[in-house]
Design a protein around this motif. Structure first.
Motif, mmCIF file in Angstrom:
data_model
loop_
_atom_site.group_PDB
_atom_site.id
_atom_site.type_symbol
_atom_site.label_atom_id
_atom_site.label_comp_id
_atom_site.label_asym_id
_atom_site.label_seq_id
_atom_site.Cartn_x
_atom_site.Cartn_y
_atom_site.Cartn_z
ATOM 1 N N MET A 45 -4.380 11.223 -7.611
ATOM 2 C CA MET A 45 -4.573 10.587 -6.316
ATOM 3 C C MET A 45 -4.341 9.095 -6.513
ATOM 4 S SD MET A 45 -5.505 10.897 -3.079
ATOM 5 C CE MET A 45 -6.744 12.125 -2.664
ATOM 6 N N GLU A 46 -3.415 8.526 -5.752
ATOM 7 C CA GLU A 46 -3.085 7.114 -5.875
ATOM 8 C C GLU A 46 -2.968 6.503 -4.479
ATOM 9 O OE1 GLU A 46 0.243 6.522 -8.519
ATOM 10 O OE2 GLU A 46 -0.524 7.949 -9.996
ATOM 11 N N ARG A 47 -3.174 5.194 -4.414
ATOM 12 C CA ARG A 47 -3.130 4.497 -3.121
ATOM 13 C C ARG A 47 -2.159 3.331 -3.206
ATOM 14 N NH1 ARG A 47 -5.943 0.182 -1.021
ATOM 15 N NH2 ARG A 47 -7.350 0.124 -2.808
ATOM 16 N N LEU A 48 -1.283 3.227 -2.215
ATOM 17 C CA LEU A 48 -0.341 2.120 -2.163
ATOM 18 C C LEU A 48 -1.100 0.819 -1.944
ATOM 19 C CD1 LEU A 48 2.792 1.523 -2.127
ATOM 20 C CD2 LEU A 48 2.601 1.550 0.366
ATOM 21 N N GLU A 49 -0.873 -0.138 -2.828
ATOM 22 C CA GLU A 49 -1.569 -1.412 -2.715
ATOM 23 C C GLU A 49 -1.196 -2.118 -1.415
ATOM 24 O OE1 GLU A 49 -4.127 -4.395 -4.610
ATOM 25 O OE2 GLU A 49 -3.852 -2.219 -4.618
ATOM 26 N N ASN A 50 -2.147 -2.855 -0.861
ATOM 27 C CA ASN A 50 -1.876 -3.585 0.370
ATOM 28 C C ASN A 50 -0.741 -4.579 0.175
ATOM 29 O OD1 ASN A 50 -3.917 -2.222 1.625
ATOM 30 N ND2 ASN A 50 -5.337 -3.946 1.713
ATOM 31 N N ARG A 51 -0.086 -4.934 1.263
ATOM 32 C CA ARG A 51 1.054 -5.846 1.192
ATOM 33 C C ARG A 51 0.664 -7.143 0.507
ATOM 34 N NH1 ARG A 51 4.007 -7.670 6.672
ATOM 35 N NH2 ARG A 51 2.089 -8.868 6.915
ATOM 36 N N PHE A 52 1.519 -7.598 -0.388
ATOM 37 C CA PHE A 52 1.245 -8.817 -1.142
ATOM 38 C C PHE A 52 1.360 -10.032 -0.217
ATOM 39 C CE2 PHE A 52 2.769 -12.409 -3.743
ATOM 40 C CZ PHE A 52 1.698 -12.518 -4.619
ATOM 41 N N SER A 53 0.310 -10.873 -0.223
ATOM 42 C CA SER A 53 0.322 -12.049 0.648
ATOM 43 C C SER A 53 -0.324 -13.247 -0.014
ATOM 44 C CB SER A 53 -0.405 -11.736 1.968
ATOM 45 O OG SER A 53 -1.753 -11.346 1.721
ATOM 46 N N SER A 54 -0.493 -13.196 -1.336
ATOM 47 C CA SER A 54 -1.145 -14.294 -2.048
ATOM 48 C C SER A 54 -0.182 -15.453 -2.263
ATOM 49 C CB SER A 54 -1.689 -13.787 -3.387
ATOM 50 O OG SER A 54 -2.307 -14.830 -4.102
ATOM 51 N N GLU A 55 -0.750 -16.599 -2.660
ATOM 52 C CA GLU A 55 0.063 -17.777 -2.926
ATOM 53 C C GLU A 55 0.486 -17.862 -4.386
ATOM 54 O OE1 GLU A 55 1.187 -19.889 -0.663
ATOM 55 O OE2 GLU A 55 0.201 -18.701 0.906
ATOM 56 N N ASP A 56 -0.086 -17.014 -5.248
ATOM 57 C CA ASP A 56 0.335 -16.996 -6.660
ATOM 58 C C ASP A 56 0.400 -15.555 -7.133
ATOM 59 O OD1 ASP A 56 -2.304 -16.131 -7.604
ATOM 60 O OD2 ASP A 56 -2.947 -18.193 -7.216
ATOM 61 N N THR A 57 0.830 -15.360 -8.388
ATOM 62 C CA THR A 57 1.096 -14.021 -8.892
ATOM 63 C C THR A 57 -0.098 -13.361 -9.566
ATOM 64 O OG1 THR A 57 1.924 -14.998 -10.954
ATOM 65 C CG2 THR A 57 3.536 -14.499 -9.221
ATOM 66 N N VAL A 58 -1.234 -14.027 -9.653
ATOM 67 C CA VAL A 58 -2.395 -13.441 -10.329
ATOM 68 C C VAL A 58 -2.786 -12.121 -9.667
ATOM 69 C CG1 VAL A 58 -4.843 -13.745 -10.877
ATOM 70 C CG2 VAL A 58 -3.255 -15.646 -11.176
ATOM 71 N N ASP A 59 -2.660 -12.047 -8.339
ATOM 72 C CA ASP A 59 -3.051 -10.845 -7.604
ATOM 73 C C ASP A 59 -1.879 -9.909 -7.322
ATOM 74 O OD1 ASP A 59 -5.726 -11.728 -7.423
ATOM 75 O OD2 ASP A 59 -5.207 -12.989 -5.706
ATOM 76 N N ALA A 60 -0.735 -10.162 -7.919
ATOM 77 C CA ALA A 60 0.450 -9.330 -7.661
ATOM 78 C C ALA A 60 0.308 -7.986 -8.374
ATOM 79 C CB ALA A 60 1.702 -10.054 -8.131
ATOM 80 N N PHE A 61 0.250 -6.908 -7.606
ATOM 81 C CA PHE A 61 0.091 -5.561 -8.181
ATOM 82 C C PHE A 61 1.370 -4.786 -7.906
ATOM 83 C CE2 PHE A 61 -1.309 -1.190 -8.475
ATOM 84 C CZ PHE A 61 -2.217 -1.207 -9.516
ATOM 85 N N PHE A 62 2.256 -4.717 -8.909
ATOM 86 C CA PHE A 62 3.546 -4.065 -8.765
ATOM 87 C C PHE A 62 3.794 -3.116 -9.930
ATOM 88 C CE2 PHE A 62 3.821 -7.685 -5.986
ATOM 89 C CZ PHE A 62 4.530 -7.215 -4.889
ATOM 90 N N VAL A 63 2.830 -2.228 -10.159
ATOM 91 C CA VAL A 63 2.948 -1.156 -11.146
ATOM 92 C C VAL A 63 2.439 0.127 -10.504
ATOM 93 C CG1 VAL A 63 2.777 -2.606 -13.206
ATOM 94 C CG2 VAL A 63 0.680 -1.775 -12.111
ATOM 95 N N ASP A 64 2.928 1.277 -10.984
ATOM 96 C CA ASP A 64 2.500 2.568 -10.442
ATOM 97 C C ASP A 64 1.435 3.201 -11.319
ATOM 98 O OD1 ASP A 64 4.125 2.373 -8.273
ATOM 99 O OD2 ASP A 64 5.671 3.760 -8.994
ATOM 100 N N SER A 65 0.568 3.982 -10.684
ATOM 101 C CA SER A 65 -0.554 4.626 -11.375
ATOM 102 C C SER A 65 -1.326 3.591 -12.179
ATOM 103 C CB SER A 65 -0.060 5.755 -12.295
ATOM 104 O OG SER A 65 -1.104 6.647 -12.607
#
Length: 698
Positions: free
Chosen positions: A512-532
């Motif tokens: 069971m996996e959930r698509l991360e919310n749309r990226f809207s941060s000002e830096d990449t620390v919160d960038a979640f672009f990996v699967d599982s």
């Protein structure tokens, strides 16, 4: 002489290769040859999709529920074994190897997870098996043990004690690994919405990014009448805290919720149910609400019949004498062929899709409600519908044509004074040409996307906003196969939940996996672009991160404190980084690709550029909050765009880039003139426009 062209938006999405010559189409200039693991926004740009966050492995129901060790029932007892008081004990009096066995109906070849707890150990050893594989090491002490094994043809579980074993098993559980699963949304309100995970005779509940557990910390489970072969055909509708469920071979049930952890599944206690609902003639397969009535339709014996409850009394199908307006109603569609009703949707009229056409049902006049003596039924189109409920977007209904490969848009036309259903897939027919849609769900915010699971495991997206003429398809791949999808309201946007089948360490597993919310941060620390993937956010920097057992043996991508780190393997459920970090995102990598169609334009004096030799000297990519992309003239010749500047901290993450980035093409003339953009790092990318400098050889 070179000319600057511009692609201002990508709202047409990925277009079919069959449209390679249709430069006359208005959508050609806004379309792409490839849009993979990216999606188009209604306002025009294209972004990389966010990653899939791992929630939990999907396992089947416990075939050894609590109390199964409490009596001799069902057990075959070897010498020395006894079963009582919730335990299975062996006193050491056995002669040679002794087996405690039970037939659980395990399916040969399927993988099962088996867990058990040993207590009161005195001597000897014991193994547990459901096939050819047993515990990797014999149990020789108290403790809890878990392992996985492929079931043998016998369908039995065997607990094997040697001649000296003396001890007891306090509990045993047996669950199927990677069972067939279907996700169904349960929405009481926008604040109280759940994802229901249906598996073989079992339901689990998810909310707030995790599974719902009871006071003991165990997942809340609901016994279900539906086997794995029934899941695809379940129909449902909901009113507040009650969901009604139907299946053509099973009596209607209702699922009720009184709290987060208190759920009940029981038969609907109908008052005077229709006599034709029985085990011989079957039960209704469609259900919805319409004009304060609970409506059922399409039993195997009555495929064209609609049954409507008394007004305001959903479970009452009684009829007065004489008949009054709020009595239950029964209607049968009259058509030249017997076409089973596949779905019903409540609108101003009751819209119905059958295998042979699309119908509506309403009161006798525009001002009347439906009554036993006042009803009008009319067929509007003759395309035929697949047995998958449509999605409603605004005032438009999208449904699948009966073969499951064509999406049609059912809407009212004032010009035709009736409903029409144009084909939405005609410009992207290649995405469903050989494969049908098995499930779909609509995500209203933030970008109005319909997510579809194809029968081969691909996820297809459709960005759809009819008021702005936006219809753009995109496809999404992962290291595995998608098998189910659903959406529920979330705190900031609608959430997309999926079940993904992955091959892990030689075993097929479902997550069971959930698509991360749309990226809207000002830096990449919160960038979640990996699967599982998982996120680690801690106060003290570290190099070792655990909890990745679900990706054992895989090589994962890592974003640490906003900076890309080299890929690392998962060993023993953990990864080790070369240098410490506080905020780490780790998961399976995926690649996003975007490729333009053959360029049109740039011809001096008119004419077409198609078929002529052309050269792109350079291209300007207009970006928004992006990092790490590659640009080139094909997938094998890509230049990675450097974004780090002297202002960036050494060893830290570079800042997100918004603006124009120019890439030179070191290539001569060719006849295609296409631009390829790729992102293979766990970083965001949004392309707003492409501005190539083109020379056409005359």
């Amino acid at each position: 002489m070179s000319v600057s062209l511009i692609m201002t938006n990508f709202s047409a999405g990925e277009l079919s290769p069959r449209l390679g010559g249709r430069v006359d189409l208005a959508k050609y200039s806004n379309g792409l040859a490839t849009l993979e693991n990216m999606f188009t926004h209604p306002h025009g740009g294209a972004s990389r999709r966010t990653g899939l966050r791992f929630i939990r492995e999907v396992l089947g129901r416990d075939l050894m529920p609590e109390g199964s060790l409490g009596s001799n029932a069902g057990w075959t007892l070897g010498d020395g074994w006894s079963v009582s008081a919730g335990k299975a004990g062996c006193d050491g009096t056995q002669i040679g190897e002794s087996v405690l066995g039970r037939d659980l109906g395990l399916v040969e070849g399927k993988i099962y997870e088996i867990g058990f707890k040993v207590s009161g150990y005195l001597a000897g050893s014991v193994n547990v098996s459901c096939g050819t594989v047993t515990v990797s090491e014999p149990v020789i002490s108290d403790g809890t043990y878990t392992f996985r094994s492929k079931a043998a043809a016998s369908g039995r579980i065997s607990i094997v004690a040697d001649a000296e074993f003396s001890g007891a098993l306090e509990s045993v559980f047996v669950r199927e690994v990677a069972p067939k699963a279907r996700l169904i949304p349960f929405e009481f309100s926008t604040e109280q919405a759940y994802v229901l995970e249906f598996t073989d005779r079992n339901i689990r509940i998810y909310k707030n990014g995790g599974i719902v557990v009871d006071e003991k910390g165990d997942p809340v489970e609901i016994s279900s009448p539906y086997t794995e072969v029934d899941l695809a055909a379940i129909g449902f509708t909901q009113s507040a805290d009650i969901m009604y469920l139907v299946h053509s071979e099973i009596q209607p049930y209702k699922l009720s919720r009184t709290s987060h952890v208190d759920w009940t599944m029981k038969l609907v206690p109908f008052t005077e149910p229709p006599a034709e609902w029985n085990s011989t003639d079957g039960y209704p397969s469609c259900v919805t609400f319409f004009e304060e009535r609970l409506c059922f339709a399409a039993s195997p014996a009555k495929p064209q019949t609609v049954w409507m409850s008394k007004s305001g009394a959903y479970e009452n199908f009684g009829i007065s004498s004489p008949v009054v307006d709020d009595d239950a109603c029964t209607y049968t569609l009259s058509a030249d062929q017997v076409n089973a009703i596949r779905w019903m949707v409540s609108s101003k009229k009751l819209i119905m899709g059958t295998s042979g056409g699309e119908w509506w049902l309403a009161g006798g006049s525009s001002a009347d409600s439906v009554t036993p003596n006042s009803v009008v039924v009319r067929r509007e189109t003759t395309h035929g519908s697949a047995p998958i409920p449509p999605v409603v977007v605004g005032g438009v209904m999208l449904f699948l044509q009966r073969e499951g490969r064509t999406i049609r848009e059912l809407s009212y036309s004032f010009e035709a004074d009736g409903y029409i259903a144009p084909d939405l897939t005609i410009l992207a027919e290649h995405l469903t040409h050989s494969n049908s849609i098995a499930e779909w769900a609509y995500q209203q915010s933030p970008d109005s996307v319909i997510w579809m699971v194809r029968d081969d495991g691909m996820l297809i997206g459709l960005t759809y906003q009819r008021e702005h003429e936006v219809v753009g398809f995109h496809k999404h791949l992962t290291d595995g196969k998608f098998s189910s999808v659903c959406t529920i309201p979330g705190p900031t946007q609608e959430e997309v939940w999926v079940v993904v089948e992955r091959e892990i360490d030689g075993i097929t597993r479902k997550y069971m996996e959930r698509l991360e919310n749309r990226f809207s941060s000002e830096d990449t620390v919160d960038a979640f672009f990996v699967d599982s993937g998982l996120t680690y956010d801690q106060d003290v920097a570290d190099t070792v991160f655990t909890g990745l057992d679900h990706l054992e043996g895989k090589t994962v991508s890592v974003l640490a404190d906003g900076a890309v780190r080299p890929d690392v393997p998962v060993k023993g459920g953990s990864i080790t980084l070369a240098s410490p970090a506080k905020v780490v995102h780790a998961g399976l990598p995926y690649i996003s690709n975007m490729k333009t169609l053959r360029l049109e334009g740039g011809v001096m004096g008119g004419g077409t550029a198609q078929g002529r030799k052309k050269r792109i000297s350079h291209v300007t990519v207009r970006l928004f909050q992006s990092l790490g992309l590659q640009v080139g003239y094909d997938g094998d010749h890509l230049e990675r765009a450097p974004f780090r500047t002297s202002a960036d901290k050494v060893g830290g993450a570079p800042s997100l880039f918004s603006g124009d980035y120019e890439v030179k093409f070191n290539r001569g003339y060719d006849r295609d003139g296409q631009i390829h953009i790729r992102q293979d790092q766990p970083l965001p990318m949004t392309v707003l426009a492409l501005i190539p400098e083109v020379s056409v050889y005359s």
